[in-house]
Design an enzyme around this catalytic site. Structure first.
Site, mmCIF file in Angstrom:
data_model
loop_
_atom_site.group_PDB
_atom_site.id
_atom_site.type_symbol
_atom_site.label_atom_id
_atom_site.label_comp_id
_atom_site.label_asym_id
_atom_site.label_seq_id
_atom_site.Cartn_x
_atom_site.Cartn_y
_atom_site.Cartn_z
ATOM 1 N N CYS A 2 3.118 -11.220 36.832
ATOM 2 C CA CYS A 2 1.710 -11.065 37.163
ATOM 3 C C CYS A 2 1.435 -9.795 37.954
ATOM 4 C CB CYS A 2 1.252 -12.243 38.004
ATOM 5 S SG CYS A 2 1.509 -13.823 37.218
ATOM 6 N N ARG A 27 5.295 -4.667 33.416
ATOM 7 C CA ARG A 27 5.925 -5.764 34.147
ATOM 8 C C ARG A 27 6.016 -7.030 33.310
ATOM 9 N NH1 ARG A 27 5.211 -4.841 39.944
ATOM 10 N NH2 ARG A 27 5.149 -7.066 40.266
ATOM 11 N N TRP A 74 1.437 -13.849 33.846
ATOM 12 C CA TRP A 74 2.653 -14.284 33.173
ATOM 13 C C TRP A 74 2.714 -15.787 33.435
ATOM 14 C CZ3 TRP A 74 7.620 -16.184 34.553
ATOM 15 C CH2 TRP A 74 8.625 -15.987 33.586
ATOM 16 N N ASN A 99 -1.002 -13.974 42.326
ATOM 17 C CA ASN A 99 0.394 -13.891 41.872
ATOM 18 C C ASN A 99 1.189 -14.892 42.690
ATOM 19 O OD1 ASN A 99 -0.358 -11.728 40.365
ATOM 20 N ND2 ASN A 99 0.866 -10.211 41.482
ATOM 21 N N GLY A 100 2.181 -15.527 42.079
ATOM 22 C CA GLY A 100 3.028 -16.457 42.823
ATOM 23 C C GLY A 100 2.851 -17.878 42.326
ATOM 24 N N GLU A 482 26.672 -7.486 30.500
ATOM 25 C CA GLU A 482 25.429 -6.705 30.453
ATOM 26 C C GLU A 482 25.076 -6.348 29.003
ATOM 27 O OE1 GLU A 482 23.004 -6.071 32.207
ATOM 28 O OE2 GLU A 482 22.125 -4.196 31.532
ATOM 29 N N LYS A 486 21.617 -7.427 27.206
ATOM 30 C CA LYS A 486 20.701 -6.451 26.573
ATOM 31 C C LYS A 486 20.363 -6.895 25.159
ATOM 32 C CE LYS A 486 19.463 -4.754 29.210
ATOM 33 N NZ LYS A 486 19.709 -4.779 30.590
ATOM 34 N N GLU A 489 18.114 -10.065 25.159
ATOM 35 C CA GLU A 489 16.782 -9.802 25.736
ATOM 36 C C GLU A 489 15.832 -9.170 24.726
ATOM 37 O OE1 GLU A 489 16.694 -8.564 30.390
ATOM 38 O OE2 GLU A 489 17.900 -7.274 29.128
ATOM 39 N N HIS A 505 40.432 -20.024 25.075
ATOM 40 C CA HIS A 505 40.074 -21.275 25.766
ATOM 41 C C HIS A 505 38.730 -21.818 25.300
ATOM 42 C CE1 HIS A 505 43.560 -20.871 28.282
ATOM 43 N NE2 HIS A 505 43.176 -19.659 28.663
ATOM 44 N N LYS A 604 9.271 -7.845 33.862
ATOM 45 C CA LYS A 604 10.059 -6.796 34.510
ATOM 46 C C LYS A 604 10.403 -7.172 35.942
ATOM 47 C CE LYS A 604 11.823 -2.702 34.817
ATOM 48 N NZ LYS A 604 13.109 -2.572 34.104
HETATM 49 C C1 G6P Z 1 14.016 -9.556 35.474
HETATM 50 C C2 G6P Z 1 14.140 -8.295 34.630
HETATM 51 C C3 G6P Z 1 15.585 -7.832 34.598
HETATM 52 C C4 G6P Z 1 16.112 -7.658 36.015
HETATM 53 C C5 G6P Z 1 15.920 -8.924 36.853
HETATM 54 C C6 G6P Z 1 16.217 -8.661 38.327
HETATM 55 O O1 G6P Z 1 14.657 -10.604 34.845
HETATM 56 O O2 G6P Z 1 13.686 -8.527 33.315
HETATM 57 O O3 G6P Z 1 15.674 -6.598 33.906
HETATM 58 O O4 G6P Z 1 17.479 -7.344 35.950
HETATM 59 O O5 G6P Z 1 14.564 -9.348 36.778
HETATM 60 O O6 G6P Z 1 15.279 -7.730 38.799
HETATM 61 P P1 G6P Z 1 15.489 -6.788 40.027
HETATM 62 O O7 G6P Z 1 14.197 -6.043 40.162
HETATM 63 O O8 G6P Z 1 15.763 -7.665 41.208
HETATM 64 O O9 G6P Z 1 16.643 -5.895 39.724
#
Ligand code: G6P
Length: 609
Positions: A2, A27, A74, A99-100, A482, A486, A489, A505, A604
């Protein structure tokens, strides 16, 4: 996640509100809206489409005014439908964006219904709007600030709000607790935003509200009261919010642009370091470093994986016992406090709700030493720790983090190397070698980025799979994690990562000739072990996609696809090996036609729990 924009000015503020929302789009959101007071009447437009569409509707409706609020939502409570989009109204009088999450919204909803309030949405936010309306009715002075403060006292949870009232045509009120909110100051009016980037080009003087602050904005000034109701002065920071952030240049997506920005942001991040000294992490760091005997790193998402990678560095090169924990787990478990532990929070945004709460939890438990490694200078985490390091990635727009990740790795490597220096476990020659390796990183990354055409060819095949496995060993295992993150996502391909030794395993059971297995093969001490793991995959018909160092001794084998990275050894190898995985995910998503920069359901900056 948000986003909030609010405005009161001696001009039509609608363009500032819609432009602000456009700047907050990155975001992640699923609906948006704008409301203004126009000729004394609150008017709003809401949409479940993109901000561009909302802006067209706003134009069409002829919205204009000198006070207003706007929001990207969001969804948490209630589906992403127009009726749940903010701004939320109460009785045609109170207009609010939030927001929140309000945790006690159900109890408040029940209570407000007994006072006759009807609910038009499924949101938790609507209780705040009605509560403010109700409190105002109870108060003979009808003072909006009094009503807002009384209402906030009833809320449990996290919020940043911006609110105005039909009968107060000259003011907008903002308040925060747990979610960020900043005031932008100008000579022609004053503004609110959840992120100063929303006000780029409008304001360059900002006041970051503290926890519990309530700000009353008029055209002529801003009055701030703290959680106890005392008028307070907060520091004004001059900061040019960058314009270039929204310029895509020759790239197709922000994610691609940000992947290709890595050599230059890493050059900036490494060139400024010519010697290893604790003061890189704050004036008090020399003292803190002497007291510290272990690390606890807290983070979420991609930042968590950078911390997991760094654990190998802290233990091997700085000989510092290191624990890495997902912030949302740490904050709710009972843990043992060692007062000599340095608690490190790693976060691109510095606002992630779970990481912020984990930091506060650690502080409440008695941890005295805290360090934030963040990309955003004035973020909540940077303001709530005694030591700070800004990673310097510049604004990252793509939801899937790329350059923020590699700059975090550089920061964490610097921290490990500095601890090694401060603890006397590395001689001058070793330190000089690390610095040389760091300074060589941008050139080495350019060599990796040149592999893009080969990776595009792989992506064309990859796009047809629905599942993938990623394998790595040692400090490249978090890089496999990671890489899998990626891919899932942005391309929505189900991907999982394992330490290669764990294959037998369990995951081997799902390896067939339909299963691509991406393997990270640096030419390090574990290469023979890794080759055995690759044989286990080949024997079951699995399709190997190998990213190997140029000099890694691998035999050409049918069914094994290999892309060679320019030769590079040493501890910084994970920073190079993650880049082809970013490109593979990116190009697979492009072939599959997903919304790369704004993947479904993701945000984001996750400012709710
Ligand atoms: C969200 C984003 C990720 C990010 C994570 C942590 O899930 O989509 O890309 O890694 O938050 O965010 P931060 O701002 O704490 O790195």
């Amino acid at each position: 996640m948000c986003g909030i924009v609010g405005a009161v000015a001696r001009r039509d503020i609608v363009p500032v509100l819609t432009e602000g929302l456009r700047r907050l789009e990155y975001r992640g959101y699923d609906s948006c809206g704008v409301a203004v007071l126009q000729y004394g009447v609150p008017r709003r437009v809401r949409s479940v489409e993109r901000v561009a569409n909302l802006a067209e509707q706003v134009d069409h409706a002829g919205l204009s005014g000198t006070i207003g609020v706007a929001h990207t939502r969001w969804a948490t409570h209630g589906a992403p439908v127009t009726g749940n989009a903010h701004p939320i109204f109460s009785c045609g009088e109170i207009v609010l964006v939030h927001n929140g999450i309000i945790e006690n919204h159900e109890a408040l909803r029940k209570e407000l219904k007994t006072f006759g309030y009807a609910f038009d949405s499924e949101t938790d936010t609507e209780v705040i709007a009605h509560l403010i309306h109700h409190m105002r009715k109870q108060d003979p002075t009808r003072d909006l600030l009094v009503a807002v403060r009384r209402s906030l006292r009833r809320l449990r949870g996290a919020y940043a709000i911006a609110v105005f009232a039909k009968s107060d045509p000259n003011l907008v009120i903002g308040a925060r607790a747990g979610s960020p909110l900043v005031v932008g100051l100008t000579d022609r009016g004053n503004y609110l935003a959840s992120d100063p980037m929303a006000l780029a080009g409008t304001a360059d003087r900002f006041v970051y509200l503290e926890e519990g602050d309530v700000a009353v904005l008029t055209c002529d000034g801003v009055k701030i009261v703290d959680c106890g109701g005392e008028a307070v002065r907060r520091e004004v920071q001059t900061q040019r919010a960058s314009h270039h952030t929204t310029e895509l240049g020759p790239f197709r997506h922000y994610m691609q642009k940000e992947i290709f920005e890595q050599p230059s942001v890493l050059a900036d991040a490494t060139e400024r370091v010519q010697t290893l000294t604790p003061t890189l992490f704050g004036a008090n760091a020399p003292h803190v470093f002497k007291e510290v005997d272990s690390l606890l790193i807290l983070a979420c998402g991609t930042s968590y994986y950078s911390a997991l990678t760094a654990k190998y560095w802290f233990e091997s090169i700085a000989r510092l016992p290191t624990q890495v924990e997902v912030a949302s787990e740490y904050r709710y478990r009972e843990s043992v406090v060692n007062p000599r532990t340095l608690v490190v929070v790693v976060s691109q945004s510095g606002e992630t709700a779970d990481t912020l709460a984990a930091l506060r939890h650690a502080q409440q438990l008695g941890h005295r030493h805290t360090l934030a490694i963040c990309n955003v200078a004035h973020s909540s985490m940077m303001r709530q720790t005694d030591l700070q390091y800004q990673t310097g990635a510049g604004p990252e727009i793509g939801v899937a983090s790329t350059k923020a990740f590699t700059t975090q790795l550089v920061a964490l490597f610097l921290l490990a190397a500095t601890f090694a220096q401060a603890r006397g476990v590395a001689d001058a020659a070793r330190q000089a070698q690390w610095l040389e390796q760091l300074h060589h990183l941008p050139a080495a990354l350019n060599g990796v980025l040149a592999l893009e055409p080969q990776i595009i060819r792989w992506a064309e095949a990859f796009a047809h799979y629905e599942h993938a496995l990623f394998l790595g060993r040692g400090m490249h295992y978090p890089i496999a994690l990671e890489g899998a993150l990626k891919l899932k996502e942005i391309s929505y391909v189900h991907a999982e990562a394992y330490p290669a030794g764990e294959l037998k395993h369990g995951p081997l059971a799902i390896v067939t000739n339909e299963m691509p297995v991406v393997t990270i093969v640096p030419n390090d001490a574990l290469i023979e072990k890794l080759k055995s793991n690759m044989q286990e995959v080949r024997a079951r018909g699995g399709l190997l996609y190998v990213f190997a160092d140029e000099d890694a001794p691998l035999d050409d084998d049918d069914g094994v696809n290999v892309i060679r990275l320019p030769a590079h050894d040493g501890p910084l190898s994970p920073i190079l090996h993650v880049v082809p995985l970013q490109l593979l995910a990116y190009h697979t998503a492009c072939v599959r036609g997903t919304d790369v920069d704004k993947p479904r359901n993701l945000a984001k900056s996750v400012t709710v729990e």
